[in-house]
Design an enzyme around this catalytic site. Structure first.
Site, PDB file in Angstrom:
ATOM      1  N   HIS A  70       0.948  -1.279   0.036  1.00  0.00           N
ATOM      2  CA  HIS A  70      -0.066  -0.211  -0.167  1.00  0.00           C
ATOM      3  C   HIS A  70       1.147   0.833  -0.089  1.00  0.00           C
ATOM      4  O   HIS A  70       2.282   1.245   0.454  1.00  0.00           O
ATOM      5  CB  HIS A  70      -0.922   0.076   1.092  1.00  0.00           C
ATOM      6  CG  HIS A  70      -0.922   0.161   2.712  1.00  0.00           C
ATOM      7  ND1 HIS A  70       0.185   0.631   3.156  1.00  0.00           N
ATOM      8  CD2 HIS A  70      -0.442  -1.047   3.378  1.00  0.00           C
ATOM      9  CE1 HIS A  70       0.812   1.048   4.379  1.00  0.00           C
ATOM     10  NE2 HIS A  70       0.019  -0.895   4.268  1.00  0.00           N
ATOM     11  N   ASP A  72      -0.212   3.987   1.245  1.00  0.00           N
ATOM     12  CA  ASP A  72      -0.761   5.164   2.348  1.00  0.00           C
ATOM     13  C   ASP A  72       0.389   5.286   3.596  1.00  0.00           C
ATOM     14  O   ASP A  72       0.265   4.025   3.793  1.00  0.00           O
ATOM     15  CB  ASP A  72      -2.265   5.399   2.480  1.00  0.00           C
ATOM     16  CG  ASP A  72      -2.785   4.128   2.642  1.00  0.00           C
ATOM     17  OD1 ASP A  72      -1.818   3.096   2.381  1.00  0.00           O
ATOM     18  OD2 ASP A  72      -3.178   4.000   3.495  1.00  0.00           O
ATOM     19  N   ASP A 102       5.732   0.695   6.955  1.00  0.00           N
ATOM     20  CA  ASP A 102       4.971  -0.164   6.940  1.00  0.00           C
ATOM     21  C   ASP A 102       3.999   1.069   5.632  1.00  0.00           C
ATOM     22  O   ASP A 102       3.614   1.508   6.173  1.00  0.00           O
ATOM     23  CB  ASP A 102       3.732   0.328   8.057  1.00  0.00           C
ATOM     24  CG  ASP A 102       2.075  -0.155   7.922  1.00  0.00           C
ATOM     25  OD1 ASP A 102       1.674  -1.155   7.010  1.00  0.00           O
ATOM     26  OD2 ASP A 102       1.633   0.029   9.073  1.00  0.00           O
ATOM     27  N   GLU A 134      -5.025   1.550   2.161  1.00  0.00           N
ATOM     28  CA  GLU A 134      -5.094   0.546   2.923  1.00  0.00           C
ATOM     29  C   GLU A 134      -5.205   0.957   4.265  1.00  0.00           C
ATOM     30  O   GLU A 134      -6.272   0.322   5.098  1.00  0.00           O
ATOM     31  CB  GLU A 134      -3.809   0.141   3.036  1.00  0.00           C
ATOM     32  CG  GLU A 134      -3.818  -1.453   3.099  1.00  0.00           C
ATOM     33  CD  GLU A 134      -3.673  -1.700   4.913  1.00  0.00           C
ATOM     34  OE1 GLU A 134      -4.213  -2.542   5.300  1.00  0.00           O
ATOM     35  OE2 GLU A 134      -2.551  -0.503   5.547  1.00  0.00           O
ATOM     36  N   GLU A 159       3.640  -5.978   4.180  1.00  0.00           N
ATOM     37  CA  GLU A 159       3.311  -5.562   5.078  1.00  0.00           C
ATOM     38  C   GLU A 159       4.382  -6.041   5.754  1.00  0.00           C
ATOM     39  O   GLU A 159       5.237  -7.942   6.101  1.00  0.00           O
ATOM     40  CB  GLU A 159       2.410  -6.791   6.435  1.00  0.00           C
ATOM     41  CG  GLU A 159       0.840  -5.522   5.159  1.00  0.00           C
ATOM     42  CD  GLU A 159       0.250  -4.485   5.374  1.00  0.00           C
ATOM     43  OE1 GLU A 159       1.139  -3.732   5.704  1.00  0.00           O
ATOM     44  OE2 GLU A 159      -0.590  -3.425   5.284  1.00  0.00           O
TER      45      GLU A 159
HETATM   46 ZN   LIG Z   1       0.826  -1.876   6.260  1.00  0.00          ZN
END
Ligand SMILES: [Zn+2]
Length: 373
Positions: A70, A72, A102, A134, A159
């Site tokens: 992701h 964001d 992350d 996300e 992740e």
């Molecule tokens: Zn994440």
């Protein structure tokens, strides 16, 4: 690459004042991947003009591998950071910055791993997927499911899992119950309809539902091995001498794999709605967001076995939700596995340890070799 991705703020938040576009991150990835020979498609997220997904494909045909991340990040409190969250800073064998673990770090490493394959003819495609929102609504992943793309044999979502394969997590629902009664002078209950009296029964009923769910469902692969239902907040009424005219409850429910969100919502409605008539109030049960389904890939899956072999770790469960159930809905064998620890995510001084970088690139290259060459 990581420096540039971190310098492009892309906070997503359910609070509109904090919410930002992710297009700058998408643009960077687009530029780099196009230069490597990837065929890039920027997919707008319907109804959100400042958000997009990127599907970048090297090679053609069915099958292949998706490496997904992701774009964001969560919001941050810059005053609590030792360095600027939007400037990668290296110290103590770590790269600090918002999104380093992350999970913009994974996207940069996926591009790095892909570089080794750009001059080789691929039998099946390598797809780098970058998603929007996300951390808030998962609207990017939902748009992919609606579009039915991308398709591949397998998908790895990077992740932060300290490079350990993850094959299951619980789902998440956030729900509200709203009760509209009729206020009146407290000296005569017949003058109104008390929303708090009705809510008390709603709480009892939901408690009973929780007990039932926890006796019916159990999975010892999870640290908390039963589904949970948490009463998060309640607001109602104004004064002791008024019949309570309005009360609202919000709770979350975290189902185990095998429990469907729709089935749970139907059961909740069936149990709660009768209280409306019994107490003469208007009662409404509704989701606060569409929810994230629980996720499970079988222990016997080809991708799980490969990841276990490459990392030396048995696939496990995690306590957070991801886009995995959505990619799985697209028909892909899906795991979660990426560099950095979830302990460093969503908090000040987020970092990616340098010793995660080369192992990530090596593992991704071996996965690409297995699925695409
Ligand atoms: Zn994440």
């Amino acid at each position: 690459m990581l420096r540039e991705l971190i310098a492009a703020p892309s906070i997503s938040s359910t609070t509109p004042d904090w919410d930002q576009s992710n297009l700058a991150v998408i643009e960077h990835l687009h530029t780099w991947l196009e230069a490597l020979g990837f065929n890039c498609e920027v997919m707008p997220v319907p109804g959100e003009p400042t958000k997009a997904n990127l599907i970048a494909t090297l090679g053609t045909g069915p099958g292949g591998l998706v490496l997904s991340g992701h774009t964001d990040t969560v919001p941050c409190d810059p005053q609590l950071w030792r360095s600027d969250p939007f400037k990668v800073e290296e110290r103590d064998q770590r790269l600090y910055g918002l999104g380093t673990c992350d999970m913009k770090g994974f996207l940069a490493l996926a591009v790095e791993a892909a570089k080794a394959f750009v001059d080789q003819p691929l039998k099946s495609p390598l797809i780098i997927l970058a998603t929007a929102d996300e951390e808030s609504s998962m609207s990017g992943a939902r748009a992919l499911v609606d579009a039915g793309r991308p398709k591949a044999r397998a998908a790895v979502i990077g992740e932060p899992s300290s490079l350990r394969p993850v094959r299951m997590h619980k789902g998440m629902m956030m729900e509200a119950v709203r009760i509209e009664g009729r206020s009146g002078h407290s000296s005569d209950p017949s003058l109104g309809a008390n929303a708090l009296d009705a809510m008390q029964q709603v709480l009892n009923e939901l408690s009973a539902f929780r007990t039932e769910l926890q006796s019916r469902y159990r999975n010892s692969d999870f640290r908390v091995d039963v589904p949970t239902l948490n009463f998060g907040c309640i607001h109602g009424g104004d004064n002791p001498n008024r019949i309570c005219g309005h009360c609202e409850l919000e709770f979350d429910l975290r189902p185990l794999p095998g429990m469907s969100l729709e089935g749970l919502r139907d059961a909740i409605s069936a149990r709660l709605l009768p209280f409306g008539e019994r107490f003469g109030v208007k009662l409404e049960a509704r989701p606060l967001f569409p929810g994230i389904p629980a996720f499970e890939t079988p222990a016997s899956s080809e991708l799980v076995n490969l990841a276990e072999k490459l990392t030396g770790h048995k696939a496990q469960s995690v306590a957070y939700g991801t886009e995995a159930p959505f990619l799985q809905q697209l028909g892909m064998d899906t795991i979660v596995m990426g560099p950095g620890s979830i302990d460093q995510a969503h908090q000040p001084d987020e970092y990616l340890a340098l010793d995660q970088i080369q192992p990530t690139i090596d593992i991704l290259k071996q996965m690409i070799t297995r699925y695409c060459l």
